[in-house]
Motif scaffolding. Sequence first.
Motif, PDB file in Angstrom:
ATOM      1  N   SER A  52      24.383  40.588  14.694  1.00 40.84           N
ATOM      2  CA  SER A  52      25.777  40.316  14.368  1.00 40.84           C
ATOM      3  C   SER A  52      26.342  39.296  15.343  1.00 40.84           C
ATOM      4  CB  SER A  52      26.588  41.614  14.444  1.00 40.84           C
ATOM      5  OG  SER A  52      26.623  42.116  15.774  1.00 40.84           O
ATOM      6  N   THR A  53      27.502  38.744  14.987  1.00 39.45           N
ATOM      7  CA  THR A  53      28.216  37.840  15.874  1.00 39.45           C
ATOM      8  C   THR A  53      29.710  38.004  15.683  1.00 39.45           C
ATOM      9  OG1 THR A  53      28.354  35.578  16.735  1.00 39.45           O
ATOM     10  CG2 THR A  53      28.232  35.825  14.338  1.00 39.45           C
ATOM     11  N   ASP A  54      30.457  37.563  16.686  1.00 35.53           N
ATOM     12  CA  ASP A  54      31.901  37.733  16.685  1.00 35.53           C
ATOM     13  C   ASP A  54      32.659  36.495  16.244  1.00 35.53           C
ATOM     14  OD1 ASP A  54      31.137  36.262  18.917  1.00 35.53           O
ATOM     15  OD2 ASP A  54      32.680  37.098  20.199  1.00 35.53           O
ATOM     16  N   ALA A  55      31.985  35.385  16.046  1.00 32.98           N
ATOM     17  CA  ALA A  55      32.643  34.131  15.673  1.00 32.98           C
ATOM     18  C   ALA A  55      31.935  33.535  14.463  1.00 32.98           C
ATOM     19  CB  ALA A  55      32.592  33.157  16.846  1.00 32.98           C
ATOM     20  N   HIS A 107      32.254  42.714  15.655  1.00 33.42           N
ATOM     21  CA  HIS A 107      31.578  41.611  14.982  1.00 33.42           C
ATOM     22  C   HIS A 107      31.677  41.790  13.471  1.00 33.42           C
ATOM     23  CE1 HIS A 107      28.782  40.628  18.625  1.00 33.42           C
ATOM     24  NE2 HIS A 107      30.048  40.811  18.984  1.00 33.42           N
ATOM     25  N   PHE A 108      31.987  40.696  12.758  1.00 36.94           N
ATOM     26  CA  PHE A 108      32.151  40.776  11.313  1.00 36.94           C
ATOM     27  C   PHE A 108      31.213  39.840  10.554  1.00 36.94           C
ATOM     28  CE2 PHE A 108      36.032  42.423  13.113  1.00 36.94           C
ATOM     29  CZ  PHE A 108      36.218  43.590  12.371  1.00 36.94           C
ATOM     30  N   TRP A 109      30.282  39.225  11.267  1.00 44.42           N
ATOM     31  CA  TRP A 109      29.255  38.381  10.651  1.00 44.42           C
ATOM     32  C   TRP A 109      27.914  39.047  10.933  1.00 44.42           C
ATOM     33  CZ3 TRP A 109      30.656  34.019   7.922  1.00 44.42           C
ATOM     34  CH2 TRP A 109      31.982  33.593   8.093  1.00 44.42           C
ATOM     35  N   MET A 110      27.172  39.402   9.898  1.00 53.80           N
ATOM     36  CA  MET A 110      25.919  40.142  10.020  1.00 53.80           C
ATOM     37  C   MET A 110      24.752  39.325   9.468  1.00 53.80           C
ATOM     38  SD  MET A 110      27.439  42.755  11.142  1.00 53.80           S
ATOM     39  CE  MET A 110      29.047  43.489  11.074  1.00 53.80           C
ATOM     40  N   PHE A 111      23.598  39.479  10.120  1.00 49.57           N
ATOM     41  CA  PHE A 111      22.385  38.790   9.699  1.00 49.57           C
ATOM     42  C   PHE A 111      21.274  39.810   9.494  1.00 49.57           C
ATOM     43  CE2 PHE A 111      24.846  35.771  12.125  1.00 49.57           C
ATOM     44  CZ  PHE A 111      24.813  34.651  11.325  1.00 49.57           C
TER      45      PHE A 111
END
Length: 154
Positions: A52-55, A107-111
Amino acid sequence: MSSRSNYNNNSLHSSFKSKSVCQLNCRYCNGVLCRRGMKAILLADTRVELYSTDAAPIGVQLVANDYVTRNCLCQIRDVACLGCGNVVGYHVTQPCEVCMSACNNGHFWMFHNDSVKAKERMDPTGQKPLLWAQLLYHDKSPNSYDDECEIICR
């Protein structure tokens, strides 16, 4: 949603500050997707590991429409690699109350694990992995990859 973009390291729960920062590359074309990745687990199903990432990541684009998962009521939208077009994860466009009340990393971007290759970033000494406690959201070095991309994209 603007409160997410103002996220800073001070609001990060202490259990996440010791995690390594990873660069995430697309498994299909090796394009850089994100330089602020964190190994994580899915709140709605803790058996699922992901990153995940925060940006907003540099190497992906939102695709299709929002949908709801079967595990919770979060609204999500798939993200695809800008290099090859493969879906590599998703963005939580509207988190549900259950997930927001659980211990989360903000974090709202998931991989998806099987769609990315992760490599730990090193701290300024080059001797140890860079940790989230050391990473500042708005404090980027003038020589950082993100700044280079910003200049190129203008």
